[in-house]
Design an enzyme around this catalytic site. Sequence first.
Site, mmCIF file in Angstrom:
data_model
loop_
_atom_site.group_PDB
_atom_site.id
_atom_site.type_symbol
_atom_site.label_atom_id
_atom_site.label_comp_id
_atom_site.label_asym_id
_atom_site.label_seq_id
_atom_site.Cartn_x
_atom_site.Cartn_y
_atom_site.Cartn_z
ATOM 1 N N ARG A 125 0.868 -1.179 0.000
ATOM 2 C CA ARG A 125 0.000 0.000 0.000
ATOM 3 C C ARG A 125 0.897 1.219 0.000
ATOM 4 O O ARG A 125 1.716 1.386 0.904
ATOM 5 C CB ARG A 125 -0.924 0.015 1.226
ATOM 6 C CG ARG A 125 -2.141 0.947 1.060
ATOM 7 C CD ARG A 125 -2.915 1.097 2.372
ATOM 8 N NE ARG A 125 -2.106 1.794 3.331
ATOM 9 C CZ ARG A 125 -1.986 1.449 4.622
ATOM 10 N NH1 ARG A 125 -2.642 0.429 5.111
ATOM 11 N NH2 ARG A 125 -1.207 2.140 5.419
ATOM 12 N N GLU A 144 5.087 6.799 2.440
ATOM 13 C CA GLU A 144 5.892 5.570 2.460
ATOM 14 C C GLU A 144 5.147 4.514 1.654
ATOM 15 O O GLU A 144 3.971 4.680 1.316
ATOM 16 C CB GLU A 144 6.084 5.060 3.896
ATOM 17 C CG GLU A 144 4.778 4.671 4.560
ATOM 18 C CD GLU A 144 4.942 3.681 5.723
ATOM 19 O OE1 GLU A 144 6.014 3.089 5.874
ATOM 20 O OE2 GLU A 144 3.959 3.505 6.463
ATOM 21 N N ASN A 146 4.150 0.498 2.125
ATOM 22 C CA ASN A 146 4.128 -0.608 3.088
ATOM 23 C C ASN A 146 4.166 -1.915 2.324
ATOM 24 O O ASN A 146 3.254 -2.203 1.552
ATOM 25 C CB ASN A 146 2.830 -0.554 3.912
ATOM 26 C CG ASN A 146 2.678 0.772 4.631
ATOM 27 O OD1 ASN A 146 3.287 0.987 5.671
ATOM 28 N ND2 ASN A 146 1.890 1.678 4.065
ATOM 29 N N SER A 151 -2.677 -2.951 6.071
ATOM 30 C CA SER A 151 -3.997 -3.361 6.536
ATOM 31 C C SER A 151 -5.118 -2.428 6.077
ATOM 32 O O SER A 151 -4.901 -1.454 5.380
ATOM 33 C CB SER A 151 -3.991 -3.508 8.054
ATOM 34 O OG SER A 151 -3.562 -2.320 8.637
ATOM 35 N N LYS A 305 12.515 2.328 5.380
ATOM 36 C CA LYS A 305 12.634 3.775 5.147
ATOM 37 C C LYS A 305 13.973 4.098 4.483
ATOM 38 O O LYS A 305 14.084 5.017 3.683
ATOM 39 C CB LYS A 305 12.511 4.533 6.475
ATOM 40 C CG LYS A 305 11.288 4.168 7.336
ATOM 41 C CD LYS A 305 9.995 4.768 6.837
ATOM 42 C CE LYS A 305 8.851 4.674 7.844
ATOM 43 N NZ LYS A 305 8.127 3.393 7.846
ATOM 44 N N LYS A 364 12.852 9.716 10.827
ATOM 45 C CA LYS A 364 12.234 8.382 10.807
ATOM 46 C C LYS A 364 13.243 7.266 11.058
ATOM 47 O O LYS A 364 14.220 7.147 10.317
ATOM 48 C CB LYS A 364 11.582 8.128 9.442
ATOM 49 C CG LYS A 364 10.474 9.100 9.094
ATOM 50 C CD LYS A 364 9.727 8.619 7.856
ATOM 51 C CE LYS A 364 8.518 9.487 7.589
ATOM 52 N NZ LYS A 364 7.662 8.914 6.543
ATOM 53 N N GLU A 368 7.949 0.250 11.557
ATOM 54 C CA GLU A 368 6.629 0.312 10.935
ATOM 55 C C GLU A 368 5.563 0.331 12.015
ATOM 56 O O GLU A 368 5.827 -0.034 13.163
ATOM 57 C CB GLU A 368 6.402 -0.932 10.060
ATOM 58 C CG GLU A 368 7.425 -1.156 8.978
ATOM 59 C CD GLU A 368 7.409 -0.066 7.923
ATOM 60 O OE1 GLU A 368 6.323 0.481 7.665
ATOM 61 O OE2 GLU A 368 8.465 0.252 7.387
ATOM 62 N N GLY A 369 4.374 0.740 11.621
ATOM 63 C CA GLY A 369 3.241 0.584 12.516
ATOM 64 C C GLY A 369 2.808 1.853 13.239
ATOM 65 O O GLY A 369 1.883 1.830 14.027
ATOM 66 N N ARG A 450 -7.436 7.540 5.200
ATOM 67 C CA ARG A 450 -7.419 7.651 6.667
ATOM 68 C C ARG A 450 -7.295 9.114 7.041
ATOM 69 O O ARG A 450 -6.544 9.860 6.406
ATOM 70 C CB ARG A 450 -6.228 6.876 7.245
ATOM 71 C CG ARG A 450 -6.321 5.381 7.035
ATOM 72 C CD ARG A 450 -5.039 4.694 7.461
ATOM 73 N NE ARG A 450 -3.915 5.144 6.659
ATOM 74 C CZ ARG A 450 -2.635 4.940 6.968
ATOM 75 N NH1 ARG A 450 -2.308 4.303 8.061
ATOM 76 N NH2 ARG A 450 -1.675 5.379 6.177
HETATM 77 P P1 ADP Z 1 4.881 3.970 9.731
HETATM 78 O O1 ADP Z 1 5.663 2.926 9.052
HETATM 79 O O2 ADP Z 1 5.082 4.020 11.190
HETATM 80 O O3 ADP Z 1 3.435 3.948 9.312
HETATM 81 P P2 ADP Z 1 5.022 6.447 8.228
HETATM 82 O O4 ADP Z 1 6.184 6.894 7.436
HETATM 83 O O5 ADP Z 1 3.830 6.029 7.474
HETATM 84 O O6 ADP Z 1 5.541 5.315 9.213
HETATM 85 O O7 ADP Z 1 4.637 7.598 9.229
HETATM 86 C C1 ADP Z 1 3.583 7.462 10.162
HETATM 87 C C2 ADP Z 1 2.670 8.669 10.090
HETATM 88 O O8 ADP Z 1 3.422 9.867 10.333
HETATM 89 C C3 ADP Z 1 2.018 8.875 8.744
HETATM 90 O O9 ADP Z 1 0.822 8.146 8.656
HETATM 91 C C4 ADP Z 1 1.789 10.378 8.718
HETATM 92 O O10 ADP Z 1 0.609 10.706 9.435
HETATM 93 C C5 ADP Z 1 2.973 10.917 9.494
HETATM 94 N N1 ADP Z 1 4.055 11.281 8.575
HETATM 95 C C6 ADP Z 1 5.010 10.456 8.107
HETATM 96 N N2 ADP Z 1 5.827 11.094 7.247
HETATM 97 C C7 ADP Z 1 5.390 12.353 7.170
HETATM 98 C C8 ADP Z 1 5.815 13.504 6.440
HETATM 99 N N3 ADP Z 1 6.874 13.458 5.645
HETATM 100 N N4 ADP Z 1 5.111 14.642 6.606
HETATM 101 C C9 ADP Z 1 4.039 14.696 7.428
HETATM 102 N N5 ADP Z 1 3.592 13.650 8.134
HETATM 103 C C10 ADP Z 1 4.247 12.483 8.013
HETATM 104 MG MG MG Z 2 2.624 4.478 7.533
#
Ligand code: ADP
Ligand code: MG
Length: 474
Positions: A125, A144, A146, A151, A305, A364, A368-369, A450
């Site tokens: 996703r 990102e 996944n 899910s 990442k 970051k 994940e999660g 979401r």
């Molecule tokens: P995870 O693998 O924990 O889901 P993500 O990279 O998806 O990691 O980051 C988790 C959440 O943090 C995202 O769903 C988003 O709400 C926020 N986020 C992540 N990267 C960014 C970004 N570059 N700018 C703004 N919000 C972000």
């Molecule tokens: Mg995410």
Amino acid sequence: MAAGWQDVLRDAVAVRDAAAVAVDAALLAGVLMRTGEQPHASDVVNYAPFTLLPSAVPRALFEQAYAVQQDFNLLVDAVSQNKEFLEQTLASTVKVDDFTARLFRIYMQVLEEGLAQTVFLGINRSDYMFDCGLDGAAALRQIEINTIAASFAGLTSRTADVHRLVLQVLGKTEEASHLLPNNPAKGLALGIAKAWELYGSQRAVVMFLVEEVQRNIFDQRCIENELWNRNIGVVRKRFRDVFEQGSLDASRRLYVDGQEVAVVYYREGYVPQVYDQQNWEARLLLERSRAVKCPDIATQLAGTKKVQQELSRPGTLEKLLPGRPGAIARIRATFAGLYSLDQGEEGDKIAATAIADPDRFVLKPQREGGGNNLYGEELREVLEKIKDSPERTSYILMDKIKPQPALNYLLRAHSPLQMSKCISELGIFGVYVRQGQELVLNQAAGHLLRTKAIEHADGGVAAGVAVLDTPYLV
Ligand code: ADP
Ligand code: MG
């Protein structure tokens, strides 16, 4: 990009009545989760959190996200087959991040032994936010991709019906008719079924590798039931079941509790806390087997990442996808600024920039999660502390995306009904199947929207921050 709900949002009576209808509709439609109090049984369940109203999504960006999904499928698949790239890219990370290092060791071990697996199934996703530029125009920016346990394909397949009803109840009949059909559960099941078929044993089952605590079981059941409807048997097992009951035969066919397994669909296995010594052994057993792993360990690593950051380096996509300039251009158009914190001048410079201006970035780690990233003051403090140590290289930096907030109501069990300023994240599900070197299926399978209140920087639906939503294209 208003969706035209302004009249409704401020009508307290209409909102209250619509919220009651919405909650019952969600329960009827099966937008469900087990409760925090009784996470091990389905005797008591509740609705999964969702927005009262669909959120506006710019049509052009929605279409752009769908149009690039097959390209991302190709890219993830290419990375997963490129040992040299994975080795180089993760070299600095595995030195400091124990979890990535252990995954990487299993990856190397199964390659050395020689892969028994010949059919490959990817379910991913790709998540995006809509960055609001200085001119007010929004741009699609990938957050990102996944590649393991992505899910909510199941629950989101049922959410549009709930929002359609809510709009009807609120007198928005015309708008209700514009909500798009969406069935990623079916799309994912199609991919799993194709992989099962190519594995080629009628008796063999699909094994969902599930968590100890399964609050989100209904989301998984949606996919499971699609498989049963195709006469494909499904079993649900945890790592510890595999440790206790799993074995390989001479040709590395996987058996768990006496049943041959054709496909292992991981809904678990992406956080370090899950793995004790036994579970690592179980993971290794699965990876060594002939069964189709979704994802195989290489594809899980392709979703780190660190890999995402290296993909944004000039020239990298050209090496990974030779002869595909169209795909490369579409992919690159979705990238936000991503920066390596590897030791050296480049990393020193960007670390200093982020310490000086933390609100421009997200820090970051390889996790994940949800709930692992760092923002603002916390980002500054952590980076200040690790800027001269090798630990720095277990993180990457990313430009912070700043979407335009919109008003909505977030419906959550046991929570008061109140209006929130919200931002949304769009996910597109991708599914592909490869047999040897031949890609036999490559599709975009549906979407997930979401939405969360702007107070929360991080976190998804399972983390209790975001809620399910439906795009209303504008
Ligand atoms: P995870 O693998 O924990 O889901 P993500 O990279 O998806 O990691 O980051 C988790 C959440 O943090 C995202 O769903 C988003 O709400 C926020 N986020 C992540 N990267 C960014 C970004 N570059 N700018 C703004 N919000 C972000
Ligand atoms: Mg995410």
